[in-house]
Design an enzyme around this catalytic site. Structure first.
Site, short mmCIF file in Angstrom:
data_model
loop_
_atom_site.label_atom_id
_atom_site.label_comp_id
_atom_site.label_asym_id
_atom_site.label_seq_id
_atom_site.Cartn_x
_atom_site.Cartn_y
_atom_site.Cartn_z
N HIS A 76 0.84 -1.20 0.00
CA HIS A 76 0.00 0.00 0.00
C HIS A 76 0.88 1.25 0.00
O HIS A 76 1.82 1.34 0.77
CB HIS A 76 -0.91 0.01 1.24
CG HIS A 76 -2.09 -0.90 1.11
ND1 HIS A 76 -3.24 -0.74 1.82
CD2 HIS A 76 -2.28 -1.99 0.32
CE1 HIS A 76 -4.10 -1.68 1.49
NE2 HIS A 76 -3.54 -2.46 0.59
N TYR A 205 -8.58 5.48 8.38
CA TYR A 205 -8.65 5.84 9.80
C TYR A 205 -9.72 6.92 9.91
O TYR A 205 -9.55 8.02 9.37
CB TYR A 205 -7.31 6.41 10.27
CG TYR A 205 -6.21 5.36 10.43
CD1 TYR A 205 -5.47 4.91 9.34
CD2 TYR A 205 -5.91 4.83 11.68
CE1 TYR A 205 -4.47 3.96 9.49
CE2 TYR A 205 -4.90 3.88 11.85
CZ TYR A 205 -4.19 3.45 10.75
OH TYR A 205 -3.20 2.50 10.91
N PRO A 297 -2.54 0.31 19.26
CA PRO A 297 -2.37 -0.16 17.88
C PRO A 297 -2.64 0.89 16.78
O PRO A 297 -2.44 0.59 15.61
CB PRO A 297 -3.38 -1.31 17.78
CG PRO A 297 -4.37 -1.08 18.85
CD PRO A 297 -3.67 -0.35 19.95
N LYS A 301 2.34 -0.19 15.07
CA LYS A 301 3.78 -0.24 15.33
C LYS A 301 4.29 -1.43 16.13
O LYS A 301 5.48 -1.74 16.09
CB LYS A 301 4.20 1.04 16.08
CG LYS A 301 4.14 2.29 15.25
CD LYS A 301 5.30 2.36 14.28
CE LYS A 301 4.98 3.18 13.07
NZ LYS A 301 5.11 2.52 11.80
N TYR A 390 4.87 6.32 9.81
CA TYR A 390 3.99 5.20 9.49
C TYR A 390 4.72 4.12 8.70
O TYR A 390 4.56 2.93 8.98
CB TYR A 390 2.76 5.71 8.73
CG TYR A 390 1.61 4.73 8.76
CD1 TYR A 390 0.73 4.69 9.84
CD2 TYR A 390 1.41 3.83 7.73
CE1 TYR A 390 -0.31 3.78 9.89
CE2 TYR A 390 0.37 2.91 7.77
CZ TYR A 390 -0.49 2.89 8.86
OH TYR A 390 -1.51 1.98 8.91
P1 RFL Z 1 3.93 -11.76 21.28
O1 RFL Z 1 3.42 -11.82 19.90
O2 RFL Z 1 2.96 -11.52 22.38
O3 RFL Z 1 4.71 -13.13 21.55
C1 RFL Z 1 5.11 -13.53 22.83
C2 RFL Z 1 5.07 -15.04 22.89
O4 RFL Z 1 5.53 -15.48 24.17
C3 RFL Z 1 4.66 -16.50 24.63
N1 RFL Z 1 4.77 -16.55 26.11
C4 RFL Z 1 5.51 -17.47 26.78
N2 RFL Z 1 6.27 -18.48 26.35
C5 RFL Z 1 6.87 -19.23 27.29
N3 RFL Z 1 6.75 -19.03 28.62
C6 RFL Z 1 6.00 -18.02 29.10
N4 RFL Z 1 5.88 -17.80 30.39
C7 RFL Z 1 5.34 -17.18 28.15
N5 RFL Z 1 4.52 -16.10 28.24
C8 RFL Z 1 4.19 -15.74 27.02
C9 RFL Z 1 3.30 -16.08 24.12
O5 RFL Z 1 2.39 -17.17 24.06
C10 RFL Z 1 3.66 -15.56 22.73
O6 RFL Z 1 3.61 -16.56 21.74
O7 RFL Z 1 5.08 -10.68 21.44
P2 RFL Z 1 6.21 -10.15 20.38
O8 RFL Z 1 6.90 -11.30 19.73
O9 RFL Z 1 6.98 -9.13 21.10
O10 RFL Z 1 5.35 -9.46 19.21
C11 RFL Z 1 4.63 -8.28 19.47
C12 RFL Z 1 3.36 -8.23 18.59
O11 RFL Z 1 2.64 -9.44 18.74
C13 RFL Z 1 2.46 -7.04 18.94
O12 RFL Z 1 3.23 -5.91 19.23
C14 RFL Z 1 1.49 -6.69 17.78
O13 RFL Z 1 0.54 -7.71 17.58
C15 RFL Z 1 0.78 -5.37 18.06
N6 RFL Z 1 -0.21 -5.01 17.02
C16 RFL Z 1 0.17 -4.45 15.82
N7 RFL Z 1 1.48 -4.25 15.56
C17 RFL Z 1 1.85 -3.78 14.33
O14 RFL Z 1 3.05 -3.59 14.12
N8 RFL Z 1 0.95 -3.49 13.33
C18 RFL Z 1 -0.36 -3.66 13.53
O15 RFL Z 1 -1.14 -3.46 12.58
C19 RFL Z 1 -0.82 -4.12 14.81
N9 RFL Z 1 -2.11 -4.32 15.05
C20 RFL Z 1 -1.58 -5.26 17.23
C21 RFL Z 1 -2.51 -4.88 16.21
C22 RFL Z 1 -2.03 -5.86 18.39
C23 RFL Z 1 -3.38 -6.08 18.55
N10 RFL Z 1 -3.76 -6.73 19.74
C24 RFL Z 1 -4.59 -7.87 19.77
C25 RFL Z 1 -3.06 -6.44 20.98
C26 RFL Z 1 -3.85 -5.07 16.38
C27 RFL Z 1 -4.30 -5.65 17.55
C28 RFL Z 1 -5.79 -5.82 17.70
C1 PHB Z 2 -4.76 -4.29 11.17
O1 PHB Z 2 -4.89 -4.49 9.93
O2 PHB Z 2 -4.97 -5.18 12.00
C2 PHB Z 2 -4.35 -2.96 11.64
C3 PHB Z 2 -4.08 -1.96 10.72
C4 PHB Z 2 -3.70 -0.70 11.18
C5 PHB Z 2 -3.59 -0.47 12.54
C6 PHB Z 2 -3.86 -1.47 13.45
C7 PHB Z 2 -4.24 -2.74 13.01
O3 PHB Z 2 -3.24 0.77 12.97
#
Ligand code: RFL
Ligand code: PHB
Length: 399
Positions: A76, A205, A297, A301, A390
């Site tokens: 995009h 957004y 979110p 990032k 971004y």
């Molecule tokens: P994770 O993905 O949480 O992975 C951590 C792993 O550790 C495991 N764990 C354990 N393992 C062993 N022993 C224990 N005691 C443990 N405790 C936990 C967990 O099961 C897991 O598998 O962390 P990591 O690797 O630092 O990655 C971070 C990302 O997952 C997170 O920042 C993003 O998902 C945030 N986020 C977004 N980030 C973006 O860059 N772009 C996005 O568009 C975006 N959208 C989002 C998001 C997060 C969201 N939610 C649900 C919080 C949208 C949403 C809705």
């Molecule tokens: C997503 O596609 O899940 C998404 C996109 C943009 C954001 C957060 C989540 O800022």
């Protein structure tokens, strides 16, 4: 009796941070053991992020794990900011010398990295329990855990805490040295995945008096949508009809704009917070990703920041193992935190500009938000600032 295993780096958590770190270390012939408390099926089906920065995709491609994202990821070049019934395009690529974002589900990236890991033949243990970190001040730290009912001791030279916000690593830093910065926001997001072609070619957004809404996607057949909600809402307060109704209202344009509806196949509520734990290292323990910091979110990032952390950590560990130099490793937390706070600021700025604050009784905040939004869409300088954040700020590495 516990079974002992030796490795160079023990990695707690098989999310994007832990798996990418393991992969980057393997490429440099550095051994690691990755432990994860969930099942493989669970981590590859957890719906989360979807926006990859240019630097994240470039790293995947440069290191050999980028074939599928290059094939299936959707590039995009802009996003839309919609308010007061009008859409305004932010031309990300034009404003950043051609950089772009790629839409690719986090669980797809996790699948790619799990496959890459399994191909190396190095250990990746799912469904471990009772993970516990010891001896980070000593020469020989270790992680204890239980796998298949048996106790294990992983003796390592370094431990990487990549276990996300609810993990155990952060608490393994000495309490007296730890400092936490935190803000909770008075809203959350209801997120859905719907089996319907996206209603727009680019992310939208939307700022609206009823609250924020976001239109995103995963594939040409799958839409990802979010609506601002009360952080204490439960998912049963959001039947499908209510979600669609709010989405229609918040994206509405006077000239008409059609939001396509389809069967909702996933639905959840996410609270919003900003969080930073300092320092990101102590002794032989290094934190990366959500284990050390959470961003709301709105700036997309979190995942990108997790990948940027382990890129630095991997390079610093390589310097240590290959050349016996500790300078890069010693500076890891300081370097990362400088970057983390820039990203915190951007995520906070996007979040506070685009969400309705329930406590804004006299409308002062709303007027400020509209002032900011009008400035943004009228100023190339402001748009360039949004765009460069971004698509991802360019960082210098540890060297
Ligand atoms: P994770 O993905 O949480 O992975 C951590 C792993 O550790 C495991 N764990 C354990 N393992 C062993 N022993 C224990 N005691 C443990 N405790 C936990 C967990 O099961 C897991 O598998 O962390 P990591 O690797 O630092 O990655 C971070 C990302 O997952 C997170 O920042 C993003 O998902 C945030 N986020 C977004 N980030 C973006 O860059 N772009 C996005 O568009 C975006 N959208 C989002 C998001 C997060 C969201 N939610 C649900 C919080 C949208 C949403 C809705
Ligand atoms: C997503 O596609 O899940 C998404 C996109 C943009 C954001 C957060 C989540 O800022």
């Amino acid at each position: 009796m516990a079974r002992a295993i030796r490795t160079q780096v023990a990695i707690v958590g098989a999310g994007p941070a832990g798996l990418m770190l393991a992969y980057l270390l393997h490429r440099e012939n550095i051994d690691s053991v990755v432990i994860e408390n969930r099942s493989r099926d669970y981590v590859t089906h957890r719906v989360r992020a979807g926006v990859l920065e240019q630097g994240t995709v470039d790293l995947m491609a440069a290191t050999g794990v980028g074939d599928r994202v290059k094939r299936e990821g959707l590039i995009h070049h802009g996003i839309e900011i919609r308010f007061e019934g009008e859409g305004h395009r932010i031309a990300l690529s034009d404003l950043t010398g051609g950089r772009a974002i790629t839409i690719y589900g986090q669980q797809e990236l996790v699948k790619d990295l799990i496959e890459a890991r399994l191909e190396t033949g190095r250990p990746l243990w799912f469904e471990v329990s009772e993970a516990h970190i010891e001896g980070i001040d000593a020469q020989a730290p270790l992680v204890r855990c239980v796998k298949d009912g048996e106790r294990h001791e992983i003796h390592a030279e370094f431990i990487a805490g990549c276990d996300g916000f609810h993990g155990i690593s952060r608490e393994s830093l000495p309490a007296g040295l730890r400092r936490v910065y935190e803000r909770e926001y008075p809203f959350g997001w209801v997120g859905i995945l719907a089996e319907v072609a996206p209603s727009s070619d680019e992310l939208i957004y939307a700022y609206h008096d009823r609250g924020f809404a976001l239109h995103s996607l995963r594939t040409p057949e799958l839409s990802r949508l979010y609506v601002q909600c009360d952080p204490h809402d439960t998912i049963d307060q959001w039947p499908d009809a209510r979600i669609w109704d709010e989405l229609h209202q918040r994206f509405a344009m006077p000239g008409g704009w059609v939001l396509r509806e389809g069967p909702i196949v996933e639905k959840s509520i996410t609270p919003m917070r900003s969080f930073v734990a300092e320092p990101m290292q102590h002794g032989r323990l290094f934190l990366a990703g959500d284990a050390a910091h959470i961003v709301p979110p709105t700036g997309a990032k979190g995942l990108n920041l997790a990948i940027a952390d382990v890129r630095d950590l991997a390079a610093s560990l390589v310097d240590r193992f290959r050349h016996g130099r500790s300078t890069a490793l010693d500076g890891y937390s300081r370097r990362r935190l400088q970057h983390v706070w820039k990203v915190q600021h951007f995520s906070y700025w996007m979040t506070t500009m685009l969400h309705r604050f329930p406590e804004d009784r006299d409308g002062f905040q709303r007027q400020l938000q509209l002032g900011q939004l009008r400035y943004l869409v009228g100023s190339r300088a402001a748009q360039t600032s949004l765009a460069e954040n971004y698509v991802g700020l360019i960082e210098s590495g540890p060297a």
